[in-house]
Design an enzyme around this catalytic site. Structure first.
Site, PDB file in Angstrom:
ATOM      1  N   SER A 135       0.846  -1.195   0.000  1.00 28.40           N
ATOM      2  CA  SER A 135       0.000   0.000   0.000  1.00 28.40           C
ATOM      3  C   SER A 135       0.877   1.238   0.000  1.00 28.40           C
ATOM      4  O   SER A 135       2.055   1.192   0.390  1.00 28.40           O
ATOM      5  CB  SER A 135      -0.881  -0.012   1.254  1.00 28.40           C
ATOM      6  OG  SER A 135      -1.474   1.235   1.496  1.00 28.40           O
ATOM      7  N   TYR A 148      -3.100  -0.597  10.271  1.00 27.29           N
ATOM      8  CA  TYR A 148      -3.105  -0.976   8.856  1.00 27.29           C
ATOM      9  C   TYR A 148      -1.773  -0.599   8.208  1.00 27.29           C
ATOM     10  O   TYR A 148      -1.163  -1.398   7.486  1.00 27.29           O
ATOM     11  CB  TYR A 148      -4.257  -0.288   8.133  1.00 27.29           C
ATOM     12  CG  TYR A 148      -4.327  -0.607   6.654  1.00 27.29           C
ATOM     13  CD1 TYR A 148      -4.905  -1.793   6.208  1.00 27.29           C
ATOM     14  CD2 TYR A 148      -3.810   0.272   5.698  1.00 27.29           C
ATOM     15  CE1 TYR A 148      -4.963  -2.092   4.854  1.00 27.29           C
ATOM     16  CE2 TYR A 148      -3.866  -0.018   4.352  1.00 27.29           C
ATOM     17  CZ  TYR A 148      -4.444  -1.200   3.930  1.00 27.29           C
ATOM     18  OH  TYR A 148      -4.496  -1.493   2.587  1.00 27.29           O
TER      19      TYR A 148
END
Length: 254
Positions: A135, A148
């Protein structure tokens, strides 16, 4: 015929990737916890799809799914796509520890369990490749995305380490690094951080599926997705940490 095994194939990026590779004539091992989603995908893709019920957090489930895939593919696994993941956005202290632990269990431990179980198939397939879903949040710790972001930093580190370790076995280990993608997971968290408004949610799941296809055609360790990420990634590697930290602060308050 080439094969791909995709975790989290029932929706979002995994679903779009299954469709993309099936269009290219690949056999798709579609792994997911949702039997109804798998049944719908199998109906859509027909003989190109092998639906496999699997929970990445259950190591026995992972081993069974990969064993079944190996039997169907005659031991061939050209591409493993570790896509399964979860997201919870908000202030760190306002998210329960159970939810933080769940994020790490699925995004990191689950991914590791799949890698470990898939290794023999990858090793025995010439030119095999792993695609991990990392990500943009793996570049620097992102406020409101603490656990996350931590999980995706771990994915980035695993990718870099295993690309070196598994080189001797002829396996490339790579990742995709997109910013926000318009999936159900992101939609469920809209409003929990200003960063969604500041950075926008401009990518579709099909964009990431296309990036995965291009990464197979031209492998490299990290593939930033979107023009912003392609500009930011090389800069982030040389910019002082204080500059990146300041940018994160500005973006969060914008």
């Amino acid at each position: 015929m080439k094969t791909i095994f995709i975790t989290g194939a029932g929706a979002g990026i995994g679903l779009a990737t299954a469709r993309r590779f099936a269009r290219e004539g690949w056999r798709v091992g579609a792994a997911d916890r949702d039997p109804q989603a798998l049944a719908a995908l199998a109906r859509e893709l027909g003989s190109s799809c092998w639906p496999l019920r699997m929970d990445v957090t259950d190591v026995d489930s992972v081993r069974r799914a990969l064993a079944e895939f190996g039997m169907r593919s005659n031991g061939r696994l050209d591409v493993l796509m570790n896509n399964a993941g979860v997201l919870k956005v908000g202030a760190f202290e306002q998210i329960s520890m159970a939810e933080h632990a769940r994020i790490m269990q699925i995004n990191v431990i689950g991914l590791m369990q799949v890698l470990h179980a898939a290794f023999p198939l990858l090793r025995d397939t010439d030119g095999a490749q792993v695609i991990n879903m990392s990500s943009a949040s793996a570049i620097y710790g992102i406020p409101d995305f603490a656990s996350y972001s931590a999980s995706k930093h771990a994915v980035r580190a695993l990718t870099e380490a295993l690309d070196l370790e598994w080189e001797t076995h002829g396996i490339r280990v790579t990742d995709l690094m997109p910013p926000f993608v318009n999936t159900g997971m992101v939609q469920a968290n809209l409003g929990a951080s200003r960063l969604f408004d500041t950075l926008g949610v401009d990518l579709a799941a099909a964009d990431i599926a296309e990036a995965a296809w291009q990464l197979v055609r031209k492998p490299r360790v990290h593939r930033p997705v979107s023009w912003r990420m392609r500009l930011l990634w090389p800069v982030s590697q040389v910019a002082p940490a204080a500059l990146t930290r300041g940018l994160m602060r500005v973006l969060r308050r914008a």
